[in-house]
Structures are given as C-alpha cells and as structure tokens.
Write a protein that holds these residues in place. Sequence first.
Motif, PDB file in Angstrom:
ATOM      1  N   SER A 146       0.815  -1.224   0.000  1.00 60.37           N
ATOM      2  CA  SER A 146       0.000   0.000   0.000  1.00 60.37           C
ATOM      3  C   SER A 146       0.840   1.262   0.000  1.00 60.37           C
ATOM      4  N   ASP A 147       2.165   1.124  -0.006  1.00 62.38           N
ATOM      5  CA  ASP A 147       3.022   2.316  -0.071  1.00 62.38           C
ATOM      6  C   ASP A 147       3.055   2.858  -1.496  1.00 62.38           C
ATOM      7  N   PRO A 148       3.011   4.174  -1.641  1.00 62.92           N
ATOM      8  CA  PRO A 148       3.209   4.728  -2.986  1.00 62.92           C
ATOM      9  C   PRO A 148       4.668   4.557  -3.422  1.00 62.92           C
ATOM     10  N   GLU A 272      -2.069  11.694   7.093  1.00 63.20           N
ATOM     11  CA  GLU A 272      -3.449  11.209   7.266  1.00 63.20           C
ATOM     12  C   GLU A 272      -4.422  12.223   6.677  1.00 63.20           C
ATOM     13  N   ASP A 410      -1.728  -5.040   4.914  1.00 60.56           N
ATOM     14  CA  ASP A 410      -2.097  -4.941   3.502  1.00 60.56           C
ATOM     15  C   ASP A 410      -2.776  -6.212   2.994  1.00 60.56           C
ATOM     16  N   PRO A 423      -4.342  -1.879  -3.587  1.00 59.36           N
ATOM     17  CA  PRO A 423      -3.371  -1.362  -2.619  1.00 59.36           C
ATOM     18  C   PRO A 423      -3.915  -0.259  -1.700  1.00 59.36           C
ATOM     19  N   ARG A 424      -4.765   0.618  -2.219  1.00 61.30           N
ATOM     20  CA  ARG A 424      -5.280   1.699  -1.373  1.00 61.30           C
ATOM     21  C   ARG A 424      -6.805   1.695  -1.410  1.00 61.30           C
ATOM     22  N   SER A 425      -7.354   0.466  -1.471  1.00 57.43           N
ATOM     23  CA  SER A 425      -8.793   0.302  -1.599  1.00 57.43           C
ATOM     24  C   SER A 425      -9.509   0.675  -0.316  1.00 57.43           C
ATOM     25  N   ARG A 426     -10.739   1.159  -0.479  1.00 55.02           N
ATOM     26  CA  ARG A 426     -11.594   1.434   0.674  1.00 55.02           C
ATOM     27  C   ARG A 426     -11.863   0.152   1.465  1.00 55.02           C
ATOM     28  N   ASN A 431      -5.870   2.179   5.042  1.00 54.17           N
ATOM     29  CA  ASN A 431      -4.849   2.444   4.029  1.00 54.17           C
ATOM     30  C   ASN A 431      -5.293   3.473   3.007  1.00 54.17           C
ATOM     31  N   SER A 432      -6.610   3.579   2.814  1.00 54.18           N
ATOM     32  CA  SER A 432      -7.081   4.508   1.787  1.00 54.18           C
ATOM     33  C   SER A 432      -6.952   5.959   2.229  1.00 54.18           C
ATOM     34  N   THR A 435      -0.889   7.867   3.786  1.00 53.41           N
ATOM     35  CA  THR A 435       0.178   7.885   2.787  1.00 53.41           C
ATOM     36  C   THR A 435       1.522   7.882   3.508  1.00 53.41           C
TER      37      THR A 435
END
Lengths: 457, 195
Positions: A146-148, A272, A410, A423-426, A431-432, A435
Amino acid sequence: MRLTRRRFLGGAAAAALGGAGIYELVDKLTPAPARPVAGPVPPEQHVFHQGSVQSEGVEVVVPPLHSEVVTAILTVDDLHAAQHDLEQTLGELDAAYSPDPSGLGVTVAWGLPYFLHRVPAQAKTHVPFDRRANKPVLVPERRFPSDPDATILEHNDVAVLLRSDSLDHIEAARKALFEDLHIFHMTSIRRGFAGGGFSGKRSLPKKMAIAAGIPGADLIPDTSELFLGFTSTQKAGLGPGLIANHETLGFVDVRSGYFHGGTHMHLSHISEDLEAWYLNFDFDERVLTAFRPGLTKVKQGAQTVRQGPRDISTQAELARQFKQTGRFGHSASIQPASRLLQDVVGPDGTVYRKGTSIPQRADFNTLDNPFAFSANPARDKLSDEPVAGVHFVVFNPSGDDFERNRLAMDGVMPDGTKLEVGPRSRAQGFNSVLTTTHRQNFLVPPRRHRSFPLAEL
Amino acid sequence: MAGVAALALAALVPAASSASPSSGCPAAWKSGWQALANRIQAPVYCPTWMPNPLDAKIGGDYIDINSVAKDRSYLISFLEHGDLGSGDVHVNFRGYPGRTAIPTCTTVVLTGKKPIRGKTACFADAAGTRTDRGIRATVYRVNQDADQWHILLAWRHKGSLYTVSQHVIQPYTYRQVVKNLDRLLAGLVLVRPEG
C-alpha cells in the motif's frame, strides 16, 4: 486558540533552528498528567514506564505528551572517542532526568548504514539472527503493497527517540546530543504529541489540529487520543514488559549475547487525510475499518474499543469475514501476525499468554510536513504547510517480525495467503486515507551498548 | 490557502447571489423553483442566498443536475468547477415528497474477484441540529452518491424530507461550509405548487 498563518510560519522557521515552533502550544494547551514514581533505569533502552488509566472501561497507557525523533549521519571517524563522548552525555541525561515521561526517555537506535560501513566485521559476528526468517534482525528498508512509489527509504546512521511530558527536557537532550556534541550531522527532526484527552477534556490532537488549521480538524472527536478518533494505546494492544526484546520469544538467535536486551525499531512518517476519513466513513464503518467487520456492539461515539486476547481475530476468522464482506479491518488483519499464537515462557520465566500483543508502539501524531526540519528539504518535500500525520515508531523482536505485521495490514498473511484488495482500496479502510512518506529500520542495542555499538570490539 | 482563495473569490464576486428571505424566492430564480414545485406537486425550498460564485437559477449557468425521479423525489445541483485552481463550489438540494425516512443507498466494495454490493443510509453520522426559520435540521457528515464528501442538513416538513448540502473542498473548508449551510438554512423559502 487558533494559530495564525504568520505565527505558524514563525514557528516553522524557529523549528529549523532548533526551537519547537507550533509544538510549544502543547504545554499551553494541556497540563502534564500525573505519573507513577519511576523505578530504576531499565537495561533496555526501549522500555519506558508510562502509567495507565481507565478509558471507557479499558486500561490504556498514557503516552508522553511530547515525542521527538532526530535522525543523523556520523561526522567522525574516531568511533572510540565518539563512543566515550556520547556515553558520557547520555549518562548525564540519565542522571538529570527520571526514566519516565515526567523526566525523559532516550532511545538511541542505529541504522543499517552504521553497521555496514562503520563496524562491518563486528556486525557479521554479533548482530542477532532471526532463525524464523533466516536473516539478520536488521533488514534493508522496503516498500509495502500500500506504499506509494514515492515513499522514501532512508539511510540514516542513527535515530534518537526522545519522549517526555516536558518540551524543555526534550530540547535540552537534543541540544546536548546534537549541538554540544560534534559527532552527528542532523538529517531530520520529527516532532509530535499524543493523548491529553483521557480526563474527558478536549484532547491534544484535536486542539493542535484546530490551532494549525488542518482540514478536517473540526471533525476529530473532542477527546480523541489520536487524529483518527480511536484510542491506540490500550494496554492489551501493546506488547508487555520485555516481549519485544530480541531474545524473549525465542525465534531470534542473539549469538554472542552482545545485543541481549536489544530490539528492532521501525520508523516511518505517515500523512493522514482527516477529511477523507471523517466525511466518507460513518462511525460504524470507521469501527469496522479500524477493527473488524461484524463488530456491531460498539456504542456510537466510542473511542476505546476493547482489543484484549479474547477479542482478537484469527486468520480463519479474518478470511471468513473477508469472503462475506469483501473487506477487512486494520486491527483484525494485523492480529494474526502481531499476537502470540500460543503461550510462551520468556528466558526470565515470564509467561506471555496466547493472544498477547508483541509490538511495542511509540507512535505519535504530528503536524510536520513531513518533518519539522530536514537537511535535504527538496528530497523530503519539506513544507511549512502543516498536515495531519503520525510518526510511527514501533519495536519488534526483529525486522522480519515488523514486516509480517505490516504486510498483514495490507492483507498479506504470514503464511502467504493474500486477501485480494487494491493497494489503497476502501476495502482496507485505513490504508485509503494514509500515505507513507518515509521509512527506515534500526537496531536498538541494550542500554549498556547504546553508544556506537560494537565500536569497542 | 483554501481560506485565502475563498476570500479572494468572495472579494471578486459581488453579492449578486443573495436576497432577503423576507422577499421570497429571488425573482431571477423563482420560475425554476416554481416549475419544480408544480412538476412534483409538492412544496420545494428555494434558497435566497448561495455561496460565491453560485446562483440558484435552475437552468442557469451553474445548474449541474436537474433530476426528478418516478417517486417525485428530486435532486437539484449547482456546481462551479474551478478548472483554473479556484476549487469547486457544489451545492445540492433534495426533496422526497410524501416520505420522511432517510433513503437507502447502494454500496459497492470492489474486491479481487467480484464486487460485493450492500446497502447503507444515504445520510449518516448525525452531528447535532441547526434551527432557523422554523426548520429544525439534522447535520449529517457522511453522505452518499451526489452528496459524498458533503455536509448535509436534512429536515422534515409536513410528511416530506428535504436536504441541502455543500461539498467540503477548496476553496471552502469544513468550518466555512457549516457557516454557508447555516446561511442557506436561514434563507430558505417555501415555494408551493400552483394550480
């Protein structure tokens, strides 16, 4: 108290020179809580006695009001002399302050570059080895699903965690270590705060977010310990005693014993998005997102949700909930990796029961964007504009143990099972709205070897 | 920065979008709201003030959605989309003639295999009430569909449910949106169907 933009900018400029900027407000907004009398200085650097209170029927640890992490690289080649000087300064701090939040907690942690470039031969022999993972306890930094891609993996030699209810104590320690001693070049200063709301009054995170004009500040529950609205330091959710020591749970080989009493520390900065959290997730969804789907008996507005050994999720329950709802909770996903699967007796005879939490977190909220100071502001994308975030600090027996927890967050379980969400799903809620901007792993030696570990060998 | 942008916007755009509530639905806007009331055969609430730079002329420059469903419920949406960085200003008006229950919205959770559908209240996370001009409105902070990321006021009048909401987005902060909604609420006038 609303901080004007002019005043905040003044604070930020002062911060770069060593002042505390906006964080001086903490002492104006909240009195220091009463603390139990501290015992003797423990052999472990990471063990910090903080005291606890009851919150909504659950025992919660009262975190220090102020926390600060200073990272640095070394500017000296004579490690023996530096070791002597650093230890002398740390000893003076030990003598000046009690080892609890009314005094000062100092944790000196060392990064992989130090061991690889300064003491490589000694490290090969003495750095503990994680038998379960078949790798050293200190592993290179990595990004998680989930990391960019923009998450910066850092390479500092050292990080010093300072914890206290008094900003003056922290400033004195930073000055002694990083200004009076000429052995470090500071690469960043990271500041923050936590708690202050257990007495039923408006908490520090809410006051500070409003003072800084953070988007969504008004949406934070009044007494919330952290920006995201739930109590994070309930005692059952934090590893007890010496459980995070390398040697306690038995899967780490401490080899020569040099690092017996040490631990692993992960440090990251996470921003956040409070508006995304509070305007898109209603209370029930925030509960199932923070804890687990199906948790329906939580009183509206509750902030402390019991997470004792009997309340935790197994991997099978997690998989079943995921199949039914298509989502999983933050705590529930981590618990199969972060809680003991059976009773364990530590080397000192302490019994750690099944379901006990392993990680010892020391995270704190921040308004840094991403740091209060950076020696490389362009790389770190340093900004004067305050943002809501957390400096995440956690102690685990090994780097692999931390990675197991973080991967589980994750949806990647310790046995390799994957709960398939974006990866950044609701569907994985937290995680959504988070960052991660920076990450680094460190090794925390026991107190007796906290200054330039292995340099004397 | 958002606040600065909003102030700049407010300074540049004169208060052409406001009128006194005592004077009724502003003349320039009234025909559209009257037509809506006539179409659904139920009263509707016409605003007498709108946040800069919007007006509330149905069929005007800022109308984004003008929708009436088979059950006569309506959604009237006004939007200024700030392509040049000024931010979005987005206000929705809804009415549900003959019903007072909070409507239900569909949720879709996208997973690795197939999406999982569910139901949820369209307006949730009630956070107190606001009262003005005889209207006692509940503040909802978590809303769905066209009201997602909006703060929404909902109230009941003679067996029907009505709402007004505004998007929390630059140039308006949460606090400014709450103030805007207070001002919108204070300026609402009822337009009854004719004929």
